[in-house]
Design an enzyme around this catalytic site. Structure first.
Site, PDB file in Angstrom:
ATOM      1  N   ASP A  98     -23.610 -12.712 -78.794  1.00 44.06           N
ATOM      2  CA  ASP A  98     -23.224 -11.875 -77.664  1.00 44.06           C
ATOM      3  C   ASP A  98     -22.855 -10.458 -78.055  1.00 44.06           C
ATOM      4  O   ASP A  98     -22.151  -9.764 -77.316  1.00 44.06           O
ATOM      5  CB  ASP A  98     -22.041 -12.539 -76.953  1.00 44.06           C
ATOM      6  CG  ASP A  98     -20.913 -12.867 -77.929  1.00 44.06           C
ATOM      7  OD1 ASP A  98     -20.860 -12.246 -79.006  1.00 44.06           O
ATOM      8  OD2 ASP A  98     -20.085 -13.743 -77.625  1.00 44.06           O
ATOM      9  N   GLU A 120     -27.556 -19.371 -80.442  1.00 42.05           N
ATOM     10  CA  GLU A 120     -26.226 -19.473 -79.798  1.00 42.05           C
ATOM     11  C   GLU A 120     -26.299 -19.015 -78.339  1.00 42.05           C
ATOM     12  O   GLU A 120     -25.591 -18.105 -77.898  1.00 42.05           O
ATOM     13  CB  GLU A 120     -25.139 -18.698 -80.552  1.00 42.05           C
ATOM     14  CG  GLU A 120     -23.744 -19.103 -80.144  1.00 42.05           C
ATOM     15  CD  GLU A 120     -22.652 -18.197 -80.690  1.00 42.05           C
ATOM     16  OE1 GLU A 120     -22.434 -17.108 -80.162  1.00 42.05           O
ATOM     17  OE2 GLU A 120     -22.010 -18.599 -81.676  1.00 42.05           O
ATOM     18  N   GLU A 134     -18.739  -9.005 -74.333  1.00 42.96           N
ATOM     19  CA  GLU A 134     -19.593 -10.104 -74.817  1.00 42.96           C
ATOM     20  C   GLU A 134     -20.081 -11.021 -73.704  1.00 42.96           C
ATOM     21  O   GLU A 134     -21.218 -11.495 -73.745  1.00 42.96           O
ATOM     22  CB  GLU A 134     -18.847 -10.919 -75.890  1.00 42.96           C
ATOM     23  CG  GLU A 134     -18.604 -10.169 -77.198  1.00 42.96           C
ATOM     24  CD  GLU A 134     -17.375  -9.282 -77.169  1.00 42.96           C
ATOM     25  OE1 GLU A 134     -16.643  -9.264 -76.148  1.00 42.96           O
ATOM     26  OE2 GLU A 134     -17.125  -8.573 -78.167  1.00 42.96           O
ATOM     27  N   HIS A 211      -9.254  -8.938 -83.344  1.00 42.63           N
ATOM     28  CA  HIS A 211     -10.083  -7.739 -83.230  1.00 42.63           C
ATOM     29  C   HIS A 211     -10.599  -7.487 -81.817  1.00 42.63           C
ATOM     30  O   HIS A 211     -11.160  -6.443 -81.535  1.00 42.63           O
ATOM     31  CB  HIS A 211     -11.292  -7.829 -84.180  1.00 42.63           C
ATOM     32  CG  HIS A 211     -12.319  -8.831 -83.747  1.00 42.63           C
ATOM     33  ND1 HIS A 211     -13.259  -8.570 -82.769  1.00 42.63           N
ATOM     34  CD2 HIS A 211     -12.543 -10.099 -84.129  1.00 42.63           C
ATOM     35  CE1 HIS A 211     -14.012  -9.640 -82.592  1.00 42.63           C
ATOM     36  NE2 HIS A 211     -13.601 -10.584 -83.393  1.00 42.63           N
ATOM     37  N   ARG A 213     -11.550  -6.485 -78.104  1.00 47.15           N
ATOM     38  CA  ARG A 213     -11.257  -5.299 -77.302  1.00 47.15           C
ATOM     39  C   ARG A 213     -10.103  -5.528 -76.323  1.00 47.15           C
ATOM     40  O   ARG A 213      -9.269  -4.638 -76.133  1.00 47.15           O
ATOM     41  CB  ARG A 213     -12.501  -4.932 -76.470  1.00 47.15           C
ATOM     42  CG  ARG A 213     -13.250  -3.753 -76.992  1.00 47.15           C
ATOM     43  CD  ARG A 213     -14.689  -3.774 -76.518  1.00 47.15           C
ATOM     44  NE  ARG A 213     -15.507  -3.563 -77.702  1.00 47.15           N
ATOM     45  CZ  ARG A 213     -15.953  -2.391 -78.099  1.00 47.15           C
ATOM     46  NH1 ARG A 213     -15.730  -1.330 -77.381  1.00 47.15           N
ATOM     47  NH2 ARG A 213     -16.645  -2.275 -79.214  1.00 47.15           N
ATOM     48  N   HIS A 244      -9.722  -6.487 -89.659  1.00 49.33           N
ATOM     49  CA  HIS A 244     -11.022  -5.940 -89.250  1.00 49.33           C
ATOM     50  C   HIS A 244     -11.057  -4.449 -89.585  1.00 49.33           C
ATOM     51  O   HIS A 244     -10.030  -3.778 -89.575  1.00 49.33           O
ATOM     52  CB  HIS A 244     -11.144  -6.171 -87.739  1.00 49.33           C
ATOM     53  CG  HIS A 244     -12.496  -5.913 -87.156  1.00 49.33           C
ATOM     54  ND1 HIS A 244     -13.005  -4.653 -87.002  1.00 49.33           N
ATOM     55  CD2 HIS A 244     -13.433  -6.763 -86.675  1.00 49.33           C
ATOM     56  CE1 HIS A 244     -14.208  -4.731 -86.445  1.00 49.33           C
ATOM     57  NE2 HIS A 244     -14.495  -6.015 -86.241  1.00 49.33           N
TER      58      HIS A 244
END
Ligand code: UD1
Ligand code: UDP
Length: 373
Positions: A98, A120, A134, A211, A213, A244
């Site tokens: 994604d 996936e 995503e 990590h 958003r 990250h």
């Protein structure tokens, strides 16, 4: 018999981890000719995974910039792929999951009328801003894809609900499980002092990654407050936080945790060391998608720092629990697991709801059947 020409695209760390076993399996079969295209959406984090799997990109679009925006990733990837797919179209384009690299790969394949294979496929929260972007990346990829490689039966059901034809969907397992089992079986030693300290720690190790958003800024600071509290409450705990590369992650975590003597804030760990850290950990706190799939394979309880998940199988199997980012909820759930042995053991079951380690072989067989005439 004609060669099947494949373009495999990856850009981020999870793209590389989940595509590497597929690429390796295709490369080892004489019928396939594979070109690996790295968008470079992640630079260092992508490169370390490709090195581990001994993969060298044939083409590197090298698009990453510091603090890149979603539009910048989209435009730069689309331009790079456009030139490539126009001048030398393959039989199929493959990408996973994604990320924006993946959605744009599908879009570009569509513009050139090249079949797209989605590794996936079918994960959903049905909440378009969680996770952002995503959820929409993967939903927009579905109507374009010709081959849907769903990791689980639930993912297949999601695709069927969206009117994807049943004969275009194959339940293969998640290729991330192929990757993690392969890495876990390789010999491993480290000279990194922080990692050595974590792996040799005699008390309990808590592993934290964040990590997403949705967690940038205040929610991430709340997570840091929660783990500070846990470190004070449980004096044997050592906290390992591979951060990250996104500068926003450091900005949120370092001010609160940077000076704590039992918090190890490190650069992102390479994939093999990270897998060994997961195996050593007593408890994992994460907002990562991939870690939610890997931790159950090692029987590691995970508290998911999100309010929704597209991976409910781990929650149903009892190894994962959604706690969000409210510090009280995080502390309460973590403290329960760290004090109540029965509660801990109930979550510490080794299950593999996401795959059996053979997803990539299945994908190769399907592509051969579908494109090999
Ligand atoms: C991306 C994916 C997300 C995935 C995550 C995995 C999108 C929109 N987001 O999010 O789905 O869960 O990767 O990690 O596709 N950076 C570096 N070096 C690196 C990697 C990142 O410096 O090797 C920094 C750069 O400043 C970059 C920033 O991190 O601008 C953000 O990277 P980006 O790919 O835009 O977003 P992620 O949050 O990593
Ligand atoms: N990972 C890693 N090093 C780290 C943190 C995570 O190699 O320091 C691996 C992890 O094992 C998993 C993948 O990276 O396979 C998940 O990537 P990430 O959390 O960045 O993205 P997501 O899965 O949320 O898209």
């Amino acid at each position: 018999m004609a060669t099947i020409r494949v373009v495999a695209v990856c850009g981020t760390r999870p793209d590389a981890i989940k595509m590497a076993p597929v690429i390796r399996h295709l490369q080892s079969a004489p019928r396939f000719e594979v070109r690996l295209v790295a968008t470079g959406q992640h630079r260092e984090m992508l490169d370390q995974v490709l090195r581990l799997f001994d993969l060298t990109p044939d083409i590197d679009l090298n698009i990453m910039t510091p603090h890149q925006t979603l539009s910048e990733i989209t435009i730069r990837t689309l331009q790079g792929l456009d030139a490539l797919l126009r001048t030398d179209p393959p039989d199929v384009v493959l990408a996973q999951g994604d990320t924006t690299t993946t959605f744009v790969s599908a879009l570009s394949a569509f513009y050139h009328k090249i079949p797209f294979g989605h590794v996936e496929a079918g994960l959903r929260t049905y909440d378009k801003y969680h996770p952002f972007p995503e959820e929409v990346n993967r939903r927009l990829t579905a109507p374009i894809a010709e081959f849907h490689f769903a990791p689980t039966e639930r993912a297949r059901q999601n695709l069927l609900q969206e009117h994807i034809p049943a004969e275009r969907i194959w339940v293969t397992g998640n290729t991330g499980i192929d990757a993690v089992l392969w890495v876990a079986n390789q010999p491993f030693e480290t000279e990194d002092p922080a990692l050595q300290r974590a792996l040799l720690h005699e008390g309990r190790l808590v592993l934290l990654t964040t990590h997403r958003r949705e967690n940038w800024g205040e929610p991430m600071r709340q997570i840091a407050h929660a783990v500070c509290h846990l470190l004070e409450q449980f004096r044997d705990l050592l906290l390992l936080v591979p951060m990250h590369r996104n500068p926003l992650v450091r900005e949120a975590l370092v001010p609160l945790l940077g000076d704590h003597p039992r918090a190890l804030l490190t650069e992102p760990l390479d994939y093999a060391p990270f897998v060994h850290a997961m195996r050593k950990a007593t408890l994992i706190l994460t907002d990562s998608g991939g870690v939610q799939e890997e931790a159950p394979a090692f029987g590691k309880p995970i508290l998911v720092l999100r309010t929704t998940t597209e991976r409910p199988e781990g929650v149903e199997a009892g190894t994962a629990k959604l706690v969000g980012t409210d510090p009280e909820a995080i502390v309460q759930e973590a403290a329960r697991l760290l004090t109540d042995e029965d509660a801990y053991q109930q979550m510490a079951q080794a299950v593999n709801p996401y795959g059996d380690g053979h997803a990539s072989e299945r994908i190769r067989t399907i592509l051969l059947e579908q494109l090999g005439e």
